[in-house]
Every structure is written in structure tokens, then in C-alpha cells.
Scaffold this motif. Structure first.
Motif, PDB file in Angstrom:
ATOM      1  N   ARG A 152     -14.757   7.978  -0.996  1.00  0.00           N
ATOM      2  CA  ARG A 152     -15.401   6.669  -1.103  1.00  0.00           C
ATOM      3  C   ARG A 152     -14.358   5.565  -1.191  1.00  0.00           C
ATOM      4  NH1 ARG A 152     -18.860   4.504   0.894  1.00  0.00           N
ATOM      5  NH2 ARG A 152     -20.373   6.106   0.315  1.00  0.00           N
ATOM      6  N   VAL A 153     -13.293   5.774  -1.976  1.00  0.00           N
ATOM      7  CA  VAL A 153     -12.222   4.785  -2.072  1.00  0.00           C
ATOM      8  C   VAL A 153     -11.546   4.608  -0.716  1.00  0.00           C
ATOM      9  CG1 VAL A 153     -10.001   4.267  -3.137  1.00  0.00           C
ATOM     10  CG2 VAL A 153     -11.834   5.234  -4.522  1.00  0.00           C
ATOM     11  N   CYS A 154     -11.333   5.709  -0.003  1.00  0.00           N
ATOM     12  CA  CYS A 154     -10.706   5.664   1.316  1.00  0.00           C
ATOM     13  C   CYS A 154     -11.543   4.839   2.285  1.00  0.00           C
ATOM     14  CB  CYS A 154     -10.515   7.086   1.841  1.00  0.00           C
ATOM     15  SG  CYS A 154      -9.830   7.187   3.503  1.00  0.00           S
ATOM     16  N   LEU A 155     -12.852   5.002   2.240  1.00  0.00           N
ATOM     17  CA  LEU A 155     -13.734   4.242   3.136  1.00  0.00           C
ATOM     18  C   LEU A 155     -13.656   2.750   2.849  1.00  0.00           C
ATOM     19  CD1 LEU A 155     -16.782   6.671   3.068  1.00  0.00           C
ATOM     20  CD2 LEU A 155     -15.370   6.154   5.060  1.00  0.00           C
ATOM     21  N   ALA A 156     -13.561   2.410   1.565  1.00  0.00           N
ATOM     22  CA  ALA A 156     -13.397   0.999   1.216  1.00  0.00           C
ATOM     23  C   ALA A 156     -12.065   0.475   1.739  1.00  0.00           C
ATOM     24  CB  ALA A 156     -13.484   0.822  -0.301  1.00  0.00           C
ATOM     25  N   GLY A 157     -11.030   1.317   1.681  1.00  0.00           N
ATOM     26  CA  GLY A 157      -9.732   0.920   2.197  1.00  0.00           C
ATOM     27  C   GLY A 157      -9.744   0.703   3.701  1.00  0.00           C
ATOM     28  N   LEU A 158     -10.471   1.548   4.420  1.00  0.00           N
ATOM     29  CA  LEU A 158     -10.560   1.387   5.882  1.00  0.00           C
ATOM     30  C   LEU A 158     -11.347   0.141   6.258  1.00  0.00           C
ATOM     31  CD1 LEU A 158     -11.135   5.105   6.931  1.00  0.00           C
ATOM     32  CD2 LEU A 158      -9.072   3.736   7.278  1.00  0.00           C
ATOM     33  N   ALA A 159     -12.320  -0.252   5.416  1.00  0.00           N
ATOM     34  CA  ALA A 159     -13.040  -1.501   5.667  1.00  0.00           C
ATOM     35  C   ALA A 159     -12.099  -2.690   5.527  1.00  0.00           C
ATOM     36  CB  ALA A 159     -14.224  -1.624   4.706  1.00  0.00           C
ATOM     37  N   ARG A 160     -11.137  -2.585   4.594  1.00  0.00           N
ATOM     38  CA  ARG A 160     -10.175  -3.663   4.393  1.00  0.00           C
ATOM     39  C   ARG A 160      -9.057  -3.638   5.429  1.00  0.00           C
ATOM     40  NH1 ARG A 160      -8.463  -6.626  -0.169  1.00  0.00           N
ATOM     41  NH2 ARG A 160     -10.628  -6.373  -0.872  1.00  0.00           N
ATOM     42  N   PHE A 161      -8.688  -2.423   5.890  1.00  0.00           N
ATOM     43  CA  PHE A 161      -7.606  -2.267   6.867  1.00  0.00           C
ATOM     44  C   PHE A 161      -8.114  -1.460   8.068  1.00  0.00           C
ATOM     45  CE2 PHE A 161      -5.637  -2.845   2.743  1.00  0.00           C
ATOM     46  CZ  PHE A 161      -4.618  -3.765   3.010  1.00  0.00           C
ATOM     47  N   PRO A 162      -8.943  -2.082   8.900  1.00  0.00           N
ATOM     48  CA  PRO A 162      -9.574  -1.361  10.014  1.00  0.00           C
ATOM     49  C   PRO A 162      -8.587  -0.917  11.088  1.00  0.00           C
ATOM     50  CG  PRO A 162     -10.006  -3.717  10.177  1.00  0.00           C
ATOM     51  CD  PRO A 162      -9.360  -3.500   8.848  1.00  0.00           C
TER      52      PRO A 162
END
Length: 427
Positions: A260-270
Motif C-alpha cells: 500500500r505504501v509502495c502504491l502511494a509512492g508510485l502515485a507521487r512518482f509515476p
């Protein structure tokens, strides 16, 4: 091949760009009578084990590969001759006297129950398809294996399930029976004929061969780089423990939380949720995240994929991860579940190691790695304390982004592992 010699059933297109399969187990032998959509073989592709049904009924007159042999898509797999029973059944169903066919399809995608003439004819007669021993050897009785994993393990090591079934209680072969048989013959394997100095050669097949080709391609094509950071995961562990206590039925573990944290990170750094189109010389940034999760199985390393993972709640994400990793270990994943990933999470901490330099899962552009979580001394507010600490890493395709983006992503993830309350702002 048609007419008196029978009809050839050729290996159908298994999808996902697969071009061949290896025969793991024959479910029929020459002389057996099969019905429409009856499974005749279990084959292993570069991605998964698949049961293959025959699209027409009749008597088996030829098997075109031995167990362990490879068959290309479109090449003959089995030949079936029309029988008098099948002709009558087809006529009763309005088939004009010919054998009913549903087309070259896989289990779950064939004719609906009762739609094939042979199947309806068989149902009216009250007949039931018997279990069969693999062709090419074994006892006359049908060896019964408790799972596809057991059958596959036996096939990979050339064990005769029929002979083994005759020596176990009830004739039901379990994994421990296969492992015991392998252990008993280990001395004989140490010095196989033609192998110098006790050398043992093991063919690269199925998943292991596919993974070998993929990592080699990744190393050839992707200029990868890695960054890592030690992280205080004490608060994340506390969140996991609280969820276990308050809602144990949700089964939310650390892997789901890190995902879940990783997915939030990918939203910030697509930029990291991307791939390189070398043919057109373009970077392709992807809207949705198909999150791969590296899973070690007895067949080798596989990466099942959670599609559109960013749309799932944490509970739904945890459930999907459990489902996929469980199926991966059982060897029952469909080929489609192992393709299409856009970013991978790799928990190599399960091997008891702190760090790793993993190879990117081609053609993806990045991978988040997590080492084991252990108690270590850590400075908190100027005081030494004992905390739960892990090492996080990011491996990235340097064509897609530079170290600034990769480092920003890693720091974002690390900060939310250390302070998971911050994640609420991204949800």
C-alpha cells in the motif's frame, strides 16, 4: 488428420505469447474413450501448469509426445478416432452423426455443461470418466495424486506415479511420498551414466527456463541502478499488530501494508510505473499499477500480478496477495496472472537477509525490495533504543528516470513506513 486414422487435436494457443508447452502428465492412454471437453493432458508453459481438454469425443489412437516432451502451439497433441457410441450421441444431440466439437479451448472456457452431444449422451448412460494413469508406464490402476503440485514434482524427476501409488496406503500419492522416493534414489542420481565425477545435469524447463531467459534479457537490455536505506519500521509493525487484534479476519500483514505504501509512492512518482518502447524510442508511462509480487515456489521464482492494485482497499489488496501467492505455491496460477506487471515488490527478507541487488522483472522499470525486520539499536529523540529495523531498496531502469526520482520515491516510502499515519494524507 481425419477419416479412419482419427482427428488430430493440436495444442491450442495458450495465450500471453506462449509458443510451446511441456507435457507434465497424460490423463489418458491409447485405447481410452474420451468425451467432449474431457481433460487429456496437463502441460506446463513458461508461466504455469494448464489442463488441456479435447474438443471432440472418441477413442484415443495416438499420443504425440512423451511425458517431459515439448509440443509447439499448433502441433499435434493427441489423435482421437470417432467411435460408434460417439456417433450415436452426436446424432441424438442433433449433430448429424458427427462428433461434437467445441474448438481448441482450455478448462473453464469450453462448451457449457450439456452443450456437447457426446457429453449429453454420456450423462444419459450414467457413465463417469475414470481416472487414468499417465501413458507410457505405470500400473493398471489409476494413481491418485492429491494436487497438481505432486504430479508436477513427480514428472520433473521422472517418477512413475502409478508404481508409487501401488506402494502407498489407499493409492493416494502425497507430496511426502514423492519426496521420500526421491530421497531413496538420491545415491543413484549422484553418478548418472555419462556424467563425469558425479556431475548432475538438470534441464532448464518451464518456469525456471522462462525466468532464466527473462533475467538474462533484463541484464542485457536494462541499465539498472539501486539505492537503499535503513528504516525504523516499529510503527508499521504496531499498525500490523493492531489490525491483527482489531480485525483478524482481514488478514492484513506487513507485505500488504508495504505494498500500500509502495502504491502511494508510485502515485507521487509515476515515472517508475513505466516501460521503455525500444522499437519506437519512447518512454511509456502507465496509468494503472499492475503490482507484481515476487514469490519463491518449488517450480522456481514467479511474479504473480495484482491488476489495478491502486484501486483496491488495503483489505482487498491483502486478500488478493494471499490468493495469488497461495496459488503460486500450489502451481495453479493461470498464465494471465503472471503477466502484465508494471512494478514489483520483492520481500527478500523471508530468506533471512538484510539486503539484495535484485534484477528488474523485464520489461518493468523498477522494483521495491524489503529485507528482514529485526530488532536493532536505533537513536530516537537523541536516545538509544531498540527498534524494529528493515532495509528498503529500489532498483530502477536508469533510462526511465535518474537517481533523483528513484531516491525521492525511496525516501517517500521510507518516511511512511516509519510514520504510517502520514499515509492517511495520500488515501
Amino acid at each position: 488428420m481425419t477419416g479412419g486414422a482419427g482427428r488430430e487435436f493440436r495444442l491450442p494457443d495458450l495465450g500471453e505469447g506462449l509458443t510451446e508447452a511441456e507435457v507434465l502428465t497424460w490423463r489418458v492412454a491409447v485405447g481410452d474413450v474420451v468425451a467432449v471437453d474431457e481433460v487429456v493432458a496437463e502441460v506446463e508453459t513458461a508461466k504455469a501448469a494448464v489442463e488441456v481438454p479435447v474438443p471432440f469425443g472418441g477413442r484415443v489412437v495416438a499420443l504425440h509426445a512423451a511425458v517431459g516432451g515439448r509440443v509447439g502451439v499448433g502441433e499435434p497433441l493427441v489423435t482421437v478416432a470417432e467411435t460408434e457410441t460417439e456417433t450415436v450421441a452426436g446424432a441424438e444431440a442433433g449433430g448429424g452423426g458427427g462428433p461434437s466439437a467445441s474448438g481448441p479451448v482450455l478448462v473453464g472456457y469450453g462448451t457449457a455443461p450439456g452443450s456437447g452431444g457426446a457429453r449429453r449422451g454420456r450423462a444419459r448412460r450414467g457413465a463417469r470418466a475414470p481416472e487414468r494413469a499417465p501413458a507410457g508406464g505405470g500400473t493398471a490402476g489409476a494413481p491418485r495424486a492429491i494436487s497438481p503440485l505432486v504430479r508436477r514434482l513427480a514428472a520433473e524427476h521422472g517418477l512413475d506415479l502409478g508404481a508409487l501409488a501401488a506402494r502407498v496406503p489407499g493409492g493416494v500419492v502425497r507430496r511426502r511420498d514423492v519426496e521420500a522416493a526421491l530421497a531413496a534414489r538420491e545415491p543413484a542420481l549422484a553418478e548418472p551414466e555419462g556424467a563425469p565425477d558425479g556431475e548432475v545435469r538438470v534441464p532448464l524447463r518451464g518456469v525456471r527456463r522462462a525466468m532464466a531467459e527473462r533475467v538474462a534479457r533484463s541484464r542485457r537490455e536494462i541499465p539498472d541502478a539501486s539505492a537503499w536505506v535503513d528504516v525504523d519500521a516499529t510503527e508499521l509493525v504496531a499498525v500490523r499488530d493492531e489490525l491483527r487484534s482489531a480485525a483478524p479476519e482481514l488478514g492484513i500483514g506487513l507485505l500488504a501494508l508495504v505494498a500500500r505504501v509502495c502504491l502511494a509512492g508510485l502515485a507521487r512518482f509515476p515515472e517508475l510505473n513505466a516501460r521503455v518502447d525500444t522499437g519506437r524510442g519512447e518512454l511509456v508511462r502507465l496509468r494503472g499499477v499492475n503490482l507484481g509480487v515476487a514469490a519463491q515456489t518449488e517450480r522456481g521464482l514467479v511474479v504473480p500480478v495484482v491488476r489495478d492494485a491502486e484501486r483496491l482497499t488495503t483489505a482487498a489488496l491483502a486478500a488478493r496477495l494471499r490468493e495469488l501467492t497461495g496459488a503460486a505455491k500450489e502451481g495453479t496460477l493461470a498464465p494471465a496472472a503472471l503477466t502484465g506487471g508494471t512494478f514489483t515488490v520483492n520481500n527478500y527478507g523471508v530468506f533471512g537477509v538484510d539486503g539484495s541487488t535484485p534484477i528488474i522483472n523485464h520489461p518493468e522499470a523498477g522494483m521495491l525490495g524489503m529485507g528482514r525486520i529485526v530488532r536493532r539499536p536505533w537513536v530516537v529523540d537523541g536516545e538509544l533504543a531498540v527498534r524494529w529495523v528493515t532495509q528498503l531498496s529500489v532498483t530502477f531502469d536508469h533510462r526511465v528516470c535518474d537517481g533523483g526520482v528513484a531516491g525521492g520515491f525511496l525516501r517517500f516510502v521510507a518516511d511512511r513506513v516509519e510514520r504510517p499515519a502520514l499515509l492517511v494524507a495520500e488515501l
